[in-house]
Scaffold this active site. Structure first.
Site, PDB file in Angstrom:
ATOM      1  N   ARG A 181      65.065  -9.028 -11.506  1.00 15.14           N
ATOM      2  CA  ARG A 181      66.149  -8.357 -10.789  1.00 15.14           C
ATOM      3  C   ARG A 181      66.373  -6.951 -11.321  1.00 15.14           C
ATOM      4  NH1 ARG A 181      70.204 -13.641 -10.159  1.00 15.14           N
ATOM      5  NH2 ARG A 181      69.154 -14.445  -8.291  1.00 15.14           N
TER       6      ARG A 181
ATOM      7  N   HIS B  89      64.368  -9.451  -1.717  1.00 14.15           N
ATOM      8  CA  HIS B  89      63.800 -10.375  -2.699  1.00 14.15           C
ATOM      9  C   HIS B  89      64.598 -10.383  -4.006  1.00 14.15           C
ATOM     10  CE1 HIS B  89      60.730  -7.373  -4.734  1.00 14.15           C
ATOM     11  NE2 HIS B  89      61.864  -6.795  -4.465  1.00 14.15           N
ATOM     12  N   GLU B  90      64.427 -11.464  -4.753  1.00 14.91           N
ATOM     13  CA  GLU B  90      65.164 -11.724  -6.006  1.00 14.91           C
ATOM     14  C   GLU B  90      66.665 -11.832  -5.781  1.00 14.91           C
ATOM     15  OE1 GLU B  90      63.369 -12.635  -8.306  1.00 14.91           O
ATOM     16  OE2 GLU B  90      61.475 -11.806  -7.606  1.00 14.91           O
ATOM     17  N   GLY B  91      67.060 -12.280  -4.595  1.00 12.39           N
ATOM     18  CA  GLY B  91      68.471 -12.493  -4.303  1.00 12.39           C
ATOM     19  C   GLY B  91      69.064 -11.384  -3.468  1.00 12.39           C
TER      20      GLY B  91
END
Length: 599
Positions: free
Chosen positions: A298, A441-443
């Protein structure tokens, strides 16, 4: 070319004048280092980025990976660039000397990584994922796993991935269906399907080490039943040599809007009886362990967002200086010379916005990287604890704020170019497409907002949230007494008061009605992020003012530019999300109450 990746004056200003990273040489781990060694590493990254990574960025965008005869075909320049990254030591810049690294502070290593991302984010992704996966194994794996998997990854022989998402579940990891069955030899047999696996298959390395989430047969439901497994593409023998191909198959490549140089894959595990996997740590602790890699990823997403926005800004700035179009409003002679675009106020507005977003975003990423060094190596346990807590608190901001507002910087870079910006003759359209992945992506923003408001602000009874507020207030106190910065300090002070009021109201409501309290968490994250970046801009302005008054290292115009960008951000950008504070304070139900059938 390096000036199209990053402004080196800005970088030096942030590292040495704002953040004073030379102080880290006092830590025993970094005692061998100095500003000279830091600068040498950064210069190396600029050289490798400009000469090895940037030249094939557009080539990989135009010639994305393809699947032929059972293999993934990738432009040869990708493999060559990764070899250079490995051989220069930049791939493992923060790792120990004895493991082939440079043993650099995290903030310097992240700076080098960011430069490579700015040159070619797609090619760097293979290395970035590998080091993040390696760090997870080093933190949670057994000594055997470190030797068999992590060490070859650090050496660049093996690459790594993270396998989370499944076709039916998306971001809802509680609903994954991949299963692991114990085998007699202590390993496991893994079955399942994973999707959107970046770097999931290629021929760039001897092996690919997949870190995969799956559930044991007796696992409790939801996220509490998730375990973490190492599942290599090729089995690794005791002596480190490669064995037979594991039961991991490429089901297909995903064709993306941008970020095309990195393979995005669908993987099938266990079609021929079960892929061999190795449990990392204890059963049912997989999600907590995977967060070690996810949080690193992140921060990497945020840094990549900044650097894509930054290079777009520099291209737009150069174009605006060179391109002549139109005349001053007072000039009525159509035969008079046209003026550079940068002379038009609206173009300067767009450039100021880009400058404010990307230089503010870079300050955010680098500041957070200093917290990693402090939490690991500071002498005082209380300093280490506070740094760790602040790092956790800011991680969702570091991921999401740049991926929203540095993407906006890319959009403005296209706008500065006008119609040319919408063509492939100029690189700014690719930078936008590459950066558009980062809010996803990654939340997503919604997930990061819920993490921030639902968990991070309240952890340890709000201790680290209050610690951050204390740091912001200290800056307000020092700037409020400076005539040149008093007005800007007042703007940030008012915004901080609004954020505190909203936070108190939502934290109180969260205990009784969490769904309503978190319904607009994305907006809370925007407000929080703007206050943090506004604080960092005020700190930059304070440092720049000192540079002007005391004859700092950089040109006078540079420091004046910092003051102007701070003024712009606090007057133009800071009020925007905070204007909707009433939506948050009242825990507005509009999004909750809209029936699905009414769309």
């Amino acid at each position: 070319m390096s000036q199209k990746i990053i402004n080196t004056d800005d970088l030096a200003f942030l590292l040495y004048e704002l953040l004073d990273i030379e102080r880290f040489t006092q830590f025993p781990r970094y005692a061998d280092h100095s500003r000279d060694t830091f600068d040498a590493a950064i210069e190396l990254a600029l050289k490798v980025g400009a000469e090895t990574f940037a030249p094939h960025n557009a080539l990989c965008d135009a010639n994305e990976p393809r699947f032929e005869n059972g293999k993934v075909i990738i432009r040869p320049e990708v493999a060559a660039a990764l070899v250079v990254l490995r051989d220069t030591g930049l791939m493992a810049a923060s790792q120990d000397y004895e493991r082939g690294g440079m043993q650099l502070p995290s903030v310097v290593a992240q700076t080098c990584i960011g430069i490579i991302k700015g040159a070619n984010v797609s090619t760097q992704a293979y290395a970035g994922l590998t080091i993040a996966a390696c760090n997870l194994i080093m933190a949670h794996g057994s000594e055997e796993y470190k030797r068999r998997f992590a060490e070859p990854m650090m050496a660049g022989r093996f690459f790594g991935t993270m396998c989370l998402t499944e076709p039916h579940a998306g971001s809802s990891l509680a609903d994954i269906k991949s299963r692991a069955i114990p085998a007699e030899d202590g390993s496991y047999r893994i079955t399942g399907n994973k999707i959107f696996i970046s770097a999931g298959d290629h021929e760039l390395s001897e092996n690919i080490v997949h870190l995969m989430l799956a559930k044991l047969q007796d696992a409790p439901p939801g996220v509490k039943g998730i375990s973490l497994f190492i599942v290599p593409k090729f089995l690794v023998n005791e002596d480190g040599s490669l064995g037979e191909r594991n039961d991991v198959q490429l089901a297909g490549l995903i064709h993306k809007m941008g970020y095309r140089g990195t393979t995005s894959t669908m993987l099938n595990f266990g079609e021929k009886g079960g892929a061999v996997g190795y449990l990392v740590g204890e059963p049912h602790q997989g999600l907590a362990q995977m967060f070690h890699m996810m949080n690193e990823a992140r921060i990497g997403v945020g840094l990549g967002s900044v650097m894509l926005g930054y290079t777009g800004y520099l291209h737009a700035l150069e174009y605006a200086r060179d391109r002549r179009q139109g005349r001053p409003l007072k000039e009525r002679d159509p035969a008079s010379p046209m003026i550079p675009l940068i002379e038009h106020a609206d173009v300067r507005r767009m450039l100021l916005a880009q400058k404010a977003f990307v230089e503010g975003g870079l300050a955010l990423c680098l500041f957070t990287s200093t917290l990693i060094d402090e939490k690991k190596h500071a002498d005082d346990p209380s300093v280490r604890e506070e740094a760790a807590g602040l790092n956790d608190l800011l991680t969702p901001i570091v991921k999401s704020w740049p991926s929203q507002f540095c993407l906006e910087a890319n959009s403005l870079a296209i706008q500065v170019h006008g119609g040319y910006g919408y063509t492939r003759e100029y690189p700014v359209e690719q930078f936008y497409r590459d950066n558009r992945l980062n809010p996803i992506h990654e939340g997503t923003h919604g997930i990061q907002g819920q993490d921030l408001l639902g968990r991070k602000v309240a952890m340890q009874d709000g201790r680290f949230y209050q610690a951050l507020l204390g740091r912001i207030r200290a800056t307000l106190d020092s700037c409020g007494s400076a005539t040149e910065l008093a007005a800007q300090a007042k703007l940030l002070s008012d915004a901080l008061a609004t954020l505190e009021e909203v936070t108190d109201a939502l934290q109180a409501l969260r205990k009784s009605d969490p769904e309503r309290a978190l319904a607009n968490a994305y907006l809370y994250m925007e407000c929080f992020g703007h206050v943090v970046v506004g604080w960092l801009w005020l700190r930059q302005a304070e440092t720049a003012l000192k540079g002007l008054q005391q004859g700092g290292e950089r040109p006078k115009a540079f420091y004046q530019g910092k003051l102007a960008a701070c003024e712009y951000f606090l007057r133009y950008e800071l009020p925007k999300p905070l204007a909707l504070a009433a939506v948050l304070r009242d825990a507005d139900r509009t999004t909750l109450d809209m029936p699905a059938e009414c769309f």
